[in-house]
Enzyme design. Structure first.
Site, short mmCIF file in Angstrom:
data_model
loop_
_atom_site.label_atom_id
_atom_site.label_comp_id
_atom_site.label_asym_id
_atom_site.label_seq_id
_atom_site.Cartn_x
_atom_site.Cartn_y
_atom_site.Cartn_z
N ARG A 69 -5.20 -10.43 6.49
CA ARG A 69 -5.07 -11.56 5.58
C ARG A 69 -6.13 -12.59 5.98
O ARG A 69 -6.58 -12.62 7.13
CB ARG A 69 -3.68 -12.16 5.67
CG ARG A 69 -2.55 -11.20 5.28
CD ARG A 69 -1.20 -11.86 5.46
NE ARG A 69 -0.09 -10.99 5.08
CZ ARG A 69 0.55 -10.15 5.89
NH1 ARG A 69 0.18 -10.10 7.18
NH2 ARG A 69 1.53 -9.39 5.47
N LYS A 76 2.01 -12.95 9.35
CA LYS A 76 3.05 -13.34 8.41
C LYS A 76 4.40 -12.87 8.93
O LYS A 76 4.56 -11.72 9.34
CB LYS A 76 2.76 -12.73 7.03
CG LYS A 76 3.66 -13.26 5.94
CD LYS A 76 3.23 -12.73 4.59
CE LYS A 76 4.08 -13.29 3.46
NZ LYS A 76 3.65 -12.79 2.13
N HIS A 101 -8.06 -11.72 -0.88
CA HIS A 101 -6.94 -10.80 -0.69
C HIS A 101 -7.18 -9.47 -1.37
O HIS A 101 -6.57 -8.45 -1.00
CB HIS A 101 -5.65 -11.44 -1.21
CG HIS A 101 -4.42 -11.00 -0.50
ND1 HIS A 101 -4.17 -11.30 0.83
CD2 HIS A 101 -3.36 -10.25 -0.90
CE1 HIS A 101 -3.02 -10.78 1.20
NE2 HIS A 101 -2.51 -10.14 0.17
N ARG A 133 -8.19 -6.89 1.10
CA ARG A 133 -7.05 -6.29 1.82
C ARG A 133 -6.37 -5.23 0.96
O ARG A 133 -6.01 -4.16 1.45
CB ARG A 133 -6.06 -7.40 2.21
CG ARG A 133 -4.76 -6.92 2.83
CD ARG A 133 -3.94 -8.13 3.26
NE ARG A 133 -2.52 -7.86 3.41
CZ ARG A 133 -1.94 -7.46 4.55
NH1 ARG A 133 -2.69 -7.25 5.62
NH2 ARG A 133 -0.65 -7.26 4.62
N HIS A 169 3.43 -4.87 7.12
CA HIS A 169 4.53 -5.02 6.17
C HIS A 169 5.85 -4.72 6.86
O HIS A 169 5.98 -3.71 7.55
CB HIS A 169 4.36 -4.08 4.97
CG HIS A 169 3.27 -4.48 4.05
ND1 HIS A 169 2.70 -3.63 3.13
CD2 HIS A 169 2.63 -5.68 3.89
CE1 HIS A 169 1.77 -4.26 2.45
NE2 HIS A 169 1.71 -5.51 2.89
N TYR A 172 0.92 0.06 -3.52
CA TYR A 172 -0.43 0.61 -3.62
C TYR A 172 -0.45 2.02 -4.18
O TYR A 172 -1.50 2.51 -4.60
CB TYR A 172 -1.12 0.57 -2.25
CG TYR A 172 -1.28 -0.85 -1.74
CD1 TYR A 172 -2.17 -1.73 -2.35
CD2 TYR A 172 -0.52 -1.31 -0.68
CE1 TYR A 172 -2.30 -3.03 -1.90
CE2 TYR A 172 -0.65 -2.62 -0.22
CZ TYR A 172 -1.53 -3.46 -0.85
OH TYR A 172 -1.66 -4.76 -0.41
#
Length: 342
Positions: free
Chosen positions: A146, A171, A277, A280, A303, A312
Site C-alpha cells: 500500500r 493495515k 493502489h 497493488r 489480507h 482478484y
C-alpha cells in the site's frame, strides 16, 4: 449543513474532542482513523448547531446520516465511516451506546472489481515516473505494498540478502513480509546511499532524528538518530517538532506520489482510471495469472480474510489461464464483416 447563517463560528467542543482523541489512542487506533473520527464528530456537532452530543439522540444521528446521503450524496463507505465514528463517540466517550436498529439502515455499496493494468501498461506508467517516484511505483507494483506502507518503510525493514521487505504495523496493525523485487535492488541501494549522505549532513547540523513508534523514543532516546531507523523515503524539507523543538524529516507525503502517479497515467495515455493502489491490484492479479497459490498472495498482500483476496479472481478472464468466450468458437463467417452503417 445544519447551522443557521447567523450562528457563531464553531469551536466543536475542544474538550470533547480531546477526550475522543485520548480514547482512540488508548485503543491504539491508527493516526488516520483518529483524524477521520475527529473530523466526523466535528461535522456532526456543527450540523446540529454546536449542541453537545450528550443532548442529542438516535434521531439526530439519523438526521445527520440522512443529510450525508441525500444532500451530500456521499459514497456508502463514507457514510459507514461517519456512522462508525459516532458509534465510537457515544460508546466510549459519552457512555451511552446508540441503539440504531430500525433507525439507521446500514449502507451497502456495490462490489466493484478492481482496475488492473496489464504488464505493458504498468511499464508505460513506471517509465513516466521520475526519480524517487519511479522507485516508489516499482515497489508498489513489485512488492504489493500500500502507498503508506511503502512511504513509512525504515532502512532496517529492507533485507537485501533475503530479498525481503518487512512491513511494520500495516493495515490492521499487522506485520508481514513481502518480496523485494530483484529489479529494485540496485536502484534502492543507490537511493539509500544518497539518503545516508543527507542524513549525515542533518546530524552535523544538529538534526537527523526521526519520530519513533510508540514509546520507543523514550526507551531508546539515541535510536532516533541511528541510520537503521531513518525513513527510506524522507521528505526533502526539514520541519521543527512543536513539542521538542527538534529539527526532523518526515517521510515523503502520499499526496506528492499521488500527483506524480496521476501525471504519469496521463502521459502514458492509458484508457483506464489508474492510481497508486492500481499497482497493488496489478501485483496481485499478475501473481494469480502466473499460477501462484491464492493463499500465498493473501499473505503477501496482508489480507486478514481470504474473501478479500478472492476479488482478484474476478479479473482473471484473459490470457492462457482465462475463460474463452463461446462466441470465439463460432464459424469464421459470423461477425466477419460486422460494421456500422454510414
Amino acid at each position: 449543513m445544519g447551522r443557521s447563517p447567523g450562528a457563531p463560528p464553531s469551536q466543536s467542543n475542544p474538550r470533547l474532542l480531546a477526550v475522543l482523541r485520548s480514547q482512540l489512542r488508548l485503543g491504539h487506533y491508527s493516526v488516520r482513523t483518529e483524524q477521520a473520527y475527529v473530523g466526523w464528530v466535528r461535522r456532526f456537532i456543527r450540523f446540529h448547531g454546536l449542541r453537545h452530543p450528550r443532548d442529542l439522540d438516535e434521531r439526530d444521528v439519523a438526521a445527520f446520516l440522512r443529510a450525508l446521503a441525500e444532500q451530500r450524496q456521499v459514497a456508502t463507505s463514507t457514510q459507514n465511516q461517519a456512522l462508525a465514528a459516532l458509534l465510537f463517540l457515544y460508546r466510549e466517550v459519552i457512555g451511552r451506546p446508540l441503539r440504531l436498529v430500525g433507525v439507521v439502515p446500514r449502507g451497502h455499496g456495490p462490489m466493484r472489481i478492481p482496475v488492473v493494468l496489464d504488464p505493458g501498461e504498468v511499464e508505460r506508467v513506471l517509465t513516466q515516473l521520475r526519480g524517487v517516484y519511479h522507485l516508489v511505483g516499482l515497489l508498489l507494483y513489485g512488492s504489493g505494498l500500500r502507498l503508506l506502507e511503502c512511504l513509512t518503510l525504515r532502512v532496517k525493514d529492507l533485507d537485501f540478502a533475503r530479498r525481503e521487505i518487512r512491513v511494520r504495523r500495516g493495515k490492521g496493525q499487522k506485520d508481514r513480509v513481502t518480496m523485494l523485487p530483484e529489479r529494485a535492488v540496485g536502484l534502492l541501494e543507490a537511493h539509500l546511499a544518497r539518503v545516508e549522505v543527507r542524513h549525515r549532513r542533518d546530524l552535523e547540523a544538529g538534526g537527523g532524528a526521526v519520530v519513533l513508534p510508540g514509546a520507543l523514543g523514550r526507551k531508546y532516546p539515541a535510536a532516533a538518530r541511528t541510520w537503521a531507523w531513518q525513513w527510506v523515503f524522507p521528505a526533502t524539507r526539514v520541519y521543527r517538532d512543536r513539542r521538542s523543538g527538534a529539527r526532523r524529516r518526515h517521510h515523503l507525503h502520499p499526496s506528492a506520489v499521488q500527483r506524480a502517479m496521476a501525471d504519469a497515467v496521463r502521459a502514458a495515455e492509458l484508457r483506464k482510471r489508474a492510481s497508486c493502489h492500481t499497482l497493488r491490484h496489478s501485483f496481485a492479479t499478475h501473481l494469480l495469472e502466473a499460477g501462484y497459490d491464492i493463499r500465498t498472495v493473501q499473505e503477501l498482500l496482508g489480507h486478514r480474510d481470504l474473501s478479500t483476496t478472492m476479488i482478484y479472481t474476478h479479473v482473471l478472464l484473459k490470457g492462457s489461464r482465462g475463460v474463452r468466450s463461446p462466441a470465439d468458437r463460432l464459424g469464421s463467417g459470423i461477425g466477419g464483416s460486422a460494421g456500422f452503417p454510414v
